[in-house]
Design a protein around this motif. Structure first.
Motif, PDB file in Angstrom:
ATOM      1  N   VAL A   1       0.863  -1.184   0.000  1.00 61.84           N
ATOM      2  CA  VAL A   1       0.000   0.000   0.000  1.00 61.84           C
ATOM      3  C   VAL A   1       0.895   1.229   0.000  1.00 61.84           C
ATOM      4  O   VAL A   1       1.696   1.421   0.931  1.00 61.84           O
ATOM      5  CB  VAL A   1      -0.930   0.017   1.231  1.00 61.84           C
ATOM      6  CG1 VAL A   1      -1.882   1.222   1.150  1.00 61.84           C
ATOM      7  CG2 VAL A   1      -1.724  -1.276   1.329  1.00 61.84           C
ATOM      8  N   THR A   2       0.761   2.051  -1.038  1.00 55.00           N
ATOM      9  CA  THR A   2       1.644   3.210  -1.166  1.00 55.00           C
ATOM     10  C   THR A   2       0.888   4.389  -1.755  1.00 55.00           C
ATOM     11  O   THR A   2      -0.282   4.272  -2.151  1.00 55.00           O
ATOM     12  CB  THR A   2       2.877   2.864  -2.021  1.00 55.00           C
ATOM     13  OG1 THR A   2       3.865   3.895  -1.868  1.00 55.00           O
ATOM     14  CG2 THR A   2       2.516   2.714  -3.481  1.00 55.00           C
TER      15      THR A   2
ATOM     16  N   TRP B   1      -9.737  -0.481   2.736  1.00 51.32           N
ATOM     17  CA  TRP B   1     -10.231  -1.501   3.671  1.00 51.32           C
ATOM     18  C   TRP B   1     -11.257  -2.410   2.992  1.00 51.32           C
ATOM     19  O   TRP B   1     -11.250  -3.628   3.195  1.00 51.32           O
ATOM     20  CB  TRP B   1     -10.863  -0.826   4.892  1.00 51.32           C
ATOM     21  CG  TRP B   1      -9.891  -0.030   5.709  1.00 51.32           C
ATOM     22  CD1 TRP B   1      -8.534  -0.159   5.724  1.00 51.32           C
ATOM     23  CD2 TRP B   1     -10.197   1.038   6.613  1.00 51.32           C
ATOM     24  NE1 TRP B   1      -7.973   0.760   6.586  1.00 51.32           N
ATOM     25  CE2 TRP B   1      -8.962   1.502   7.148  1.00 51.32           C
ATOM     26  CE3 TRP B   1     -11.378   1.655   7.035  1.00 51.32           C
ATOM     27  CZ2 TRP B   1      -8.890   2.542   8.075  1.00 51.32           C
ATOM     28  CZ3 TRP B   1     -11.313   2.687   7.951  1.00 51.32           C
ATOM     29  CH2 TRP B   1     -10.093   3.124   8.469  1.00 51.32           C
ATOM     30  N   LYS B   2     -12.117  -1.822   2.173  1.00 49.76           N
ATOM     31  CA  LYS B   2     -13.119  -2.614   1.461  1.00 49.76           C
ATOM     32  C   LYS B   2     -12.440  -3.545   0.459  1.00 49.76           C
ATOM     33  O   LYS B   2     -12.812  -4.719   0.332  1.00 49.76           O
ATOM     34  CB  LYS B   2     -14.100  -1.682   0.749  1.00 49.76           C
ATOM     35  CG  LYS B   2     -15.218  -2.408   0.022  1.00 49.76           C
ATOM     36  CD  LYS B   2     -16.183  -1.421  -0.619  1.00 49.76           C
ATOM     37  CE  LYS B   2     -17.298  -2.155  -1.355  1.00 49.76           C
ATOM     38  NZ  LYS B   2     -18.241  -1.193  -1.996  1.00 49.76           N
TER      39      LYS B   2
ATOM     40  N   THR C   1      -9.276 -10.417   2.882  1.00 53.09           N
ATOM     41  CA  THR C   1      -7.918 -10.943   3.072  1.00 53.09           C
ATOM     42  C   THR C   1      -7.454 -10.716   4.511  1.00 53.09           C
ATOM     43  O   THR C   1      -7.539  -9.611   5.036  1.00 53.09           O
ATOM     44  CB  THR C   1      -6.918 -10.239   2.124  1.00 53.09           C
ATOM     45  OG1 THR C   1      -7.365 -10.376   0.778  1.00 53.09           O
ATOM     46  CG2 THR C   1      -5.531 -10.837   2.274  1.00 53.09           C
ATOM     47  N   ARG C   2      -6.987 -11.803   5.113  1.00 54.48           N
ATOM     48  CA  ARG C   2      -6.314 -11.693   6.409  1.00 54.48           C
ATOM     49  C   ARG C   2      -4.855 -12.081   6.178  1.00 54.48           C
ATOM     50  O   ARG C   2      -4.546 -13.227   5.851  1.00 54.48           O
ATOM     51  CB  ARG C   2      -6.938 -12.600   7.469  1.00 54.48           C
ATOM     52  CG  ARG C   2      -6.257 -12.475   8.839  1.00 54.48           C
ATOM     53  CD  ARG C   2      -6.963 -13.289   9.907  1.00 54.48           C
ATOM     54  NE  ARG C   2      -6.278 -13.184  11.195  1.00 54.48           N
ATOM     55  CZ  ARG C   2      -6.420 -12.186  12.055  1.00 54.48           C
ATOM     56  NH1 ARG C   2      -7.249 -11.190  11.775  1.00 54.48           N
ATOM     57  NH2 ARG C   2      -5.767 -12.175  13.202  1.00 54.48           N
TER      58      ARG C   2
ATOM     59  N   ILE D   1      -5.305   0.210  10.706  1.00 57.94           N
ATOM     60  CA  ILE D   1      -6.366  -0.319  11.570  1.00 57.94           C
ATOM     61  C   ILE D   1      -7.300  -1.241  10.800  1.00 57.94           C
ATOM     62  O   ILE D   1      -7.707  -2.297  11.291  1.00 57.94           O
ATOM     63  CB  ILE D   1      -7.169   0.841  12.201  1.00 57.94           C
ATOM     64  CG1 ILE D   1      -6.298   1.627  13.185  1.00 57.94           C
ATOM     65  CG2 ILE D   1      -8.414   0.317  12.918  1.00 57.94           C
ATOM     66  CD1 ILE D   1      -6.961   2.887  13.719  1.00 57.94           C
ATOM     67  N   GLY D   2      -7.637  -0.850   9.583  1.00 58.49           N
ATOM     68  CA  GLY D   2      -8.606  -1.615   8.803  1.00 58.49           C
ATOM     69  C   GLY D   2      -8.008  -2.721   7.965  1.00 58.49           C
ATOM     70  O   GLY D   2      -8.725  -3.339   7.165  1.00 58.49           O
ATOM     71  N   ILE D   3      -6.715  -2.991   8.119  1.00 54.09           N
ATOM     72  CA  ILE D   3      -6.066  -4.085   7.397  1.00 54.09           C
ATOM     73  C   ILE D   3      -5.860  -5.239   8.362  1.00 54.09           C
ATOM     74  O   ILE D   3      -5.154  -5.103   9.371  1.00 54.09           O
ATOM     75  CB  ILE D   3      -4.728  -3.631   6.792  1.00 54.09           C
ATOM     76  CG1 ILE D   3      -4.977  -2.504   5.784  1.00 54.09           C
ATOM     77  CG2 ILE D   3      -4.013  -4.806   6.119  1.00 54.09           C
ATOM     78  CD1 ILE D   3      -3.712  -1.912   5.198  1.00 54.09           C
TER      79      ILE D   3
END
Length: 359
Positions: A45-46, A78-79, A84-85, A103-105
């Motif tokens: 994520v960038t 996040w959506k 995916t975990r 937080i949402g990942i």
């Protein structure tokens, strides 16, 4: 952290949103992960600009976060990742925005910086921390993620550093700058409040003329699309009595990297291009007075930096480097004027003489 030594993680999410120089210094970490764990899925994520630098990095899935979108942009990410975990989240940016995004990942292990390096309360958003290191370079901070995972090479400089450069970017650089011998000069750093990192116009003009008259090296001026960068390029071109090529705001980021890769030398203040040069192993002279070279200088070329940070600390903070907190900046508009043209000439002479002896 020994659990992944026998059973590699199936999925890794990496958060590093910015800045361009720092992002380029994370690439060696990703390449090491791929080398040791070739079957592991890596999602990075960038930021938007950073992705334009990184696109084409083989084996990495990118999720682009538009920083201007704020919380709405985070919700979209996040959506996108809701199903995916991850086995492992590498939280490699000690900034509140990145921490809120984390937080949402969903991840079993969220690995962040040790408490001394975990600025903006990052330790509240992770459940594991990297091994501590006193007074570390930014590169060493990234390397210590590998070290904590037990997969680091012996030294940070042993990592693979090359940035992705597309064939299109190579052709772009050739078209914009067809000459074979040149020096890239990126005179301006990024625009941040009270972050005085730009050297003087007089100094750059003198250096441009010196490079051409002493070594036959033409100056190529690069930069973004801000008024100050156009102003610097215009003034240098008009005042220098030698040929100058102005490529300010005329290259893509990967085109700039391709340009730097072919250059004989790069000269710039504490900014992305010194780290791009470091990543593609082009000789680089950093111009530093307001920031600590040992923390943010071009990692493999620190000995060639014109380093006036100790003098600036004494003159404007009335302290020695040892008395300042690690990485503390000297926020004075006159600090960069401590760099004299003779200081830069000396580094040019020494570096070009030394580099000409290398195989």
């Amino acid at each position: 952290m020994t659990r992944f030594r026998k059973t590699p993680p199936k999925t890794i999410c990496l958060i590093r949103l910015s800045a361009l120089g720092d992002v380029s210094n994370v690439v060696p970490v990703v390449k090491r992960l791929q080398q040791v764990w070739p079957d592991t899925r890596i999602v990075w994520v960038t930021g938007k600009a950073e992705h334009s630098l990184l696109k084409g990095l083989a084996g990495v899935e990118f999720i682009v976060y538009d920083k201007s979108a704020g919380l709405k942009g985070m919700r979209e990410i996040w959506k996108q990742l809701s199903d995916t975990r991850f086995d492992l989240l590498l939280h490699m940016q000690a900034a509140l925005r990145a921490s809120v995004l984390s937080i949402g990942i969903k991840a079993e292990i969220k690995l962040g910086f040790d408490k001394a390096r975990a600025k903006d309360w990052q330790w509240l958003f992770t459940n594991q921390r990297i091994l501590p290191r006193d007074k570390s370079h930014v590169v060493e901070g990234f390397y210590d993620f590998l070290n904590t995972l037990g997969i680091a090479p012996e030294r940070p400089e042993d990592m693979e550093w090359q940035l992705p450069v597309s064939q299109e970017a190579i052709e772009e650089a050739r078209q914009k700058c067809p000459c074979d011998r040149y020096v890239v000069i990126s005179p301006c750093s990024s625009d941040r409040a009270r972050n005085f990192r730009n050297w003087t116009l007089d100094g750059y003009v003198d250096v441009v003329e010196y490079l051409y008259r002493q070594y036959g090296l033409k100056a190529v001026i690069t930069g973004g699309n801000r008024d100050i960068e156009h102003h610097y390029a215009k003034e240098i071109m008009e005042r220098a009595g030698t040929p100058v090529l102005n490529l300010v705001a005329q290259t893509s980021l990967q085109g700039l990297v391709a340009l730097i890769r072919r250059a004989s030398l790069v000269i710039a203040p504490d900014s992305g291009p010194v780290h791009f040069a470091n990543a593609v192993n082009t000789p680089v002279i950093g111009l530093f007075a307001t920031s600590n070279v040992q923390r943010t200088g071009p990692y493999k070329w620190q000995q060639w930096v014109v380093n006036k940070y100790p003098e600036a600390a004494k003159a404007y903070m009335h302290k020695s480097v040892e008395q300042l907190s690690w990485g503390e900046r000297v926020r004075h508009p006159d600090a960069m004027e401590l760099i004299q043209t003779d200081d830069v000439f000396l580094k040019i002479d020494q570096l070009l003489a030394d580099h000409s002896r290398q195989p």
